[in-house]
Design a protein around this motif. Structure first.
Motif, PDB file in Angstrom:
ATOM      1  N   ILE A  31       0.869  -1.178   0.000  1.00  0.00           N
ATOM      2  CA  ILE A  31       0.000   0.000   0.000  1.00  0.00           C
ATOM      3  C   ILE A  31       0.901   1.221   0.000  1.00  0.00           C
ATOM      4  CG2 ILE A  31      -1.809   1.266   1.226  1.00  0.00           C
ATOM      5  CD1 ILE A  31      -2.521  -1.385   2.626  1.00  0.00           C
ATOM      6  N   ASN A  32       0.744   2.060  -1.012  1.00  0.00           N
ATOM      7  CA  ASN A  32       1.585   3.257  -1.130  1.00  0.00           C
ATOM      8  C   ASN A  32       3.075   2.916  -1.040  1.00  0.00           C
ATOM      9  OD1 ASN A  32      -0.627   4.957  -1.438  1.00  0.00           O
ATOM     10  ND2 ASN A  32      -0.799   5.356   0.753  1.00  0.00           N
ATOM     11  N   GLY A  33       3.441   1.795  -1.631  1.00  0.00           N
ATOM     12  CA  GLY A  33       4.844   1.398  -1.659  1.00  0.00           C
ATOM     13  C   GLY A  33       5.322   0.638  -0.446  1.00  0.00           C
ATOM     14  N   LYS A  34       4.524   0.590   0.612  1.00  0.00           N
ATOM     15  CA  LYS A  34       4.911  -0.160   1.810  1.00  0.00           C
ATOM     16  C   LYS A  34       4.548  -1.621   1.612  1.00  0.00           C
ATOM     17  CE  LYS A  34       3.998  -0.728   6.760  1.00  0.00           C
ATOM     18  NZ  LYS A  34       3.216  -0.265   7.940  1.00  0.00           N
ATOM     19  N   HIS A  35       5.558  -2.495   1.654  1.00  0.00           N
ATOM     20  CA  HIS A  35       5.339  -3.914   1.372  1.00  0.00           C
ATOM     21  C   HIS A  35       4.915  -4.665   2.633  1.00  0.00           C
ATOM     22  CE1 HIS A  35       6.168  -8.052   0.034  1.00  0.00           C
ATOM     23  NE2 HIS A  35       5.964  -7.564  -1.178  1.00  0.00           N
ATOM     24  N   TYR A  36       4.016  -5.632   2.455  1.00  0.00           N
ATOM     25  CA  TYR A  36       3.493  -6.425   3.569  1.00  0.00           C
ATOM     26  C   TYR A  36       3.733  -7.905   3.308  1.00  0.00           C
ATOM     27  CZ  TYR A  36       0.793  -2.333   5.117  1.00  0.00           C
ATOM     28  OH  TYR A  36       0.403  -1.097   5.563  1.00  0.00           O
ATOM     29  N   THR A  37       4.306  -8.582   4.280  1.00  0.00           N
ATOM     30  CA  THR A  37       4.341 -10.042   4.235  1.00  0.00           C
ATOM     31  C   THR A  37       3.112 -10.607   4.947  1.00  0.00           C
ATOM     32  OG1 THR A  37       5.716 -10.062   6.244  1.00  0.00           O
ATOM     33  CG2 THR A  37       6.851 -10.173   4.106  1.00  0.00           C
ATOM     34  N   ASP A  38       2.595  -9.839   5.910  1.00  0.00           N
ATOM     35  CA  ASP A  38       1.388 -10.216   6.640  1.00  0.00           C
ATOM     36  C   ASP A  38       0.185  -9.612   5.917  1.00  0.00           C
ATOM     37  OD1 ASP A  38      -0.738 -10.609   8.362  1.00  0.00           O
ATOM     38  OD2 ASP A  38       0.367 -10.041  10.174  1.00  0.00           O
ATOM     39  N   LYS A  39      -0.556 -10.448   5.210  1.00  0.00           N
ATOM     40  CA  LYS A  39      -1.681  -9.956   4.400  1.00  0.00           C
ATOM     41  C   LYS A  39      -2.827  -9.452   5.273  1.00  0.00           C
ATOM     42  CE  LYS A  39       0.729 -11.399   0.929  1.00  0.00           C
ATOM     43  NZ  LYS A  39       1.593 -10.449   0.197  1.00  0.00           N
ATOM     44  N   VAL A  40      -2.968 -10.015   6.449  1.00  0.00           N
ATOM     45  CA  VAL A  40      -3.997  -9.533   7.381  1.00  0.00           C
ATOM     46  C   VAL A  40      -3.707  -8.097   7.775  1.00  0.00           C
ATOM     47  CG1 VAL A  40      -4.919  -9.797   9.721  1.00  0.00           C
ATOM     48  CG2 VAL A  40      -4.644 -11.808   8.252  1.00  0.00           C
ATOM     49  N   ALA A  41      -2.461  -7.812   8.081  1.00  0.00           N
ATOM     50  CA  ALA A  41      -2.074  -6.449   8.460  1.00  0.00           C
ATOM     51  C   ALA A  41      -2.303  -5.476   7.307  1.00  0.00           C
ATOM     52  CB  ALA A  41      -0.602  -6.417   8.885  1.00  0.00           C
ATOM     53  N   ALA A  42      -2.074  -5.938   6.076  1.00  0.00           N
ATOM     54  CA  ALA A  42      -2.301  -5.079   4.911  1.00  0.00           C
ATOM     55  C   ALA A  42      -3.770  -4.685   4.810  1.00  0.00           C
ATOM     56  CB  ALA A  42      -1.862  -5.798   3.641  1.00  0.00           C
TER      57      ALA A  42
END
Length: 403
Positions: free
Chosen positions: A227-238
């Motif tokens: 989101i807005n360039g911030k990468h997430y490995t935890d899809k729930v947190a995304a």
């Protein structure tokens, strides 16, 4: 005589609050309450629900966190399939109930419960979802459903709790609110009538953001990855972070009108800003990265998957087959979608993807052809029209239509 042990699926709402008091005081059960959290509750909210259960007479309360399991086994496939019930509802509650039921019945088995209970009424879908799951996974455990069996009204339950000394904010209990990672559903007196809608205060969040904002959502093989360039490995947190970002715009509100499992029409309000935005962005990216026939067949299977999930058919083996197809279809669904947020709505601006099928050396739609000539198109059109020409000619010969 030793009391029977019953595990009650407990949300803290009116129906399940009544069930705790009734089962413990009027029926003499040892009531063990359990909430299966699908990402809709904070630690403080879970603590408050536990306190409420114990105050109502529960022997013990358990909080079962199944949020990541819910994402891995359901949400990701609903995104792959762009699942919207009747083109509107991201089946927020429908999809989570099966996993809550699985968690509750497994907990009941783990503590050696004699019975399992839920607060569903006789006029909704949830009774089927809970009952069928319990019957499939633990046919030996008795199912108890006071609200359904006694055909109770909300007013009756409120008066019962008051008469039995339980104090609460009963005004809030006028609305049935189910909150999870994939959205919040809201039921109340307005949703019982075809010509009414929910008041502003019934929704869990109100519109506070007024300035337009441009954001980017990046997907990797169909899953939200940044989101807005911030990468997430935890899809729930995304998903949770995206919901926090879009909620002030009051996005994702609507009224779902659909066909219930028991054959009547049902109506429920919902708020699902992040789910609707994710599905819309994902679908737009797919239009650029999938072929025509990939999209066509995925639409068919996505629709079936959502219907089966909604109608408590998750444990049907064909669901695993559909999941494999949906997952396979996502190999090239990678890229970034640009979105403008506005009060009560959003605008999909466009996409950027290395797999964009518009970015080819074959041509630019409506402008320039690079892989064929004008004569190629003339010949193609002549052959392409043959079937319709033959039919039309036959109709003229047999005087079905005039030339």
């Amino acid at each position: 005589m030793e009391k029977k042990k019953v595990v009650l699926a407990f949300s803290g709402g009116l129906d399940t609050s009544f069930c705790v008091k009734y089962l413990s005081e009027d029926c003499g059960y040892d009531v063990y309450t359990a909430i299966a959290n699908t990402g809709g509750f904070s630690k403080q909210e879970l603590a408050n629900i536990e306190a409420r259960a114990l105050a109502l007479g529960a022997v013990k309360h358990a909080s079962l966190d199944i949020t990541h399991e819910y994402y891995d086994r359901s949400i990701r496939y609903m995104v792959f399939g762009n699942v919207l019930r009747n083109g509107t509802y991201p089946i927020s509650v429908s999809s989570e109930r099966i996993f809550q039921a699985i968690a509750i019945i497994n907990y009941a088995k783990s503590i050696g419960a004699d019975c399992v209970a839920h607060g569903s009424t006789s006029a909704g879908n949830d009774q089927v979802r809970f009952d069928s799951t319990f019957q499939i996974l633990a046919p030996e455990i008795e199912i108890i459903t006071p609200t359904r069996d006694m055909n109770l009204t909300r007013d009756y339950e409120i008066n019962y709790l008051k008469e039995h000394g339980y104090e609460a904010d009963f005004k809030k209990l006028e609305y049935s609110i189910n909150k999870g990672l994939w959205g919040t559903s809201i039921g109340g007196k307005e949703t019982l009538h075809s010509n009414e809608t929910l008041p502003e205060e019934a929704y869990p969040t109100q519109m506070t953001a007024t300035a337009e904002e441009r954001i980017t959502l990046s997907f990797e093989q169909g899953e939200l990855a940044a989101i807005n360039g911030k990468h997430y490995t935890d899809k729930v947190a995304a998903i949770q972070d995206l919901e926090a970002l879009v909620a002030p715009y009051a996005l994702g509100r609507d009224m779902h009108i659909g066909d219930t499992i028991i054959g009547i029409k049902g109506r429920v309000g919902f708020e699902a800003g992040a789910p609707l935005l994710i599905i819309a962005a994902h679908k737009m990216l797919e239009k650029h990265t999938l072929t025509k026939w990939q999209q066509y067949w995925k639409d068919q299977l996505g629709n079936w998957y959502g219907m089966f999930l909604h109608e408590s058919q998750y444990l049907e083996p064909v669901m695993r087959d559909i999941e494999r197809f949906l997952e396979s279809s996502q190999q090239n669904v990678t890229g970034t979608v640009i979105v403008d947020l506005k009060p009560y709505r959003y605008v999909l601006v466009g996409v950027e993807s290395d797999f964009d099928l518009m970015r080819t050396d074959f041509g630019e739609y409506g402008e320039l052809s690079k892989a064929w000539t004008a004569d190629d198109v003339k010949g193609f059109t002549r052959i392409f029209s043959n079937q319709m020409k033959i039919f039309h000619n036959n109709q003229v010969k047999n005087n079905k239509i005039k030339q």
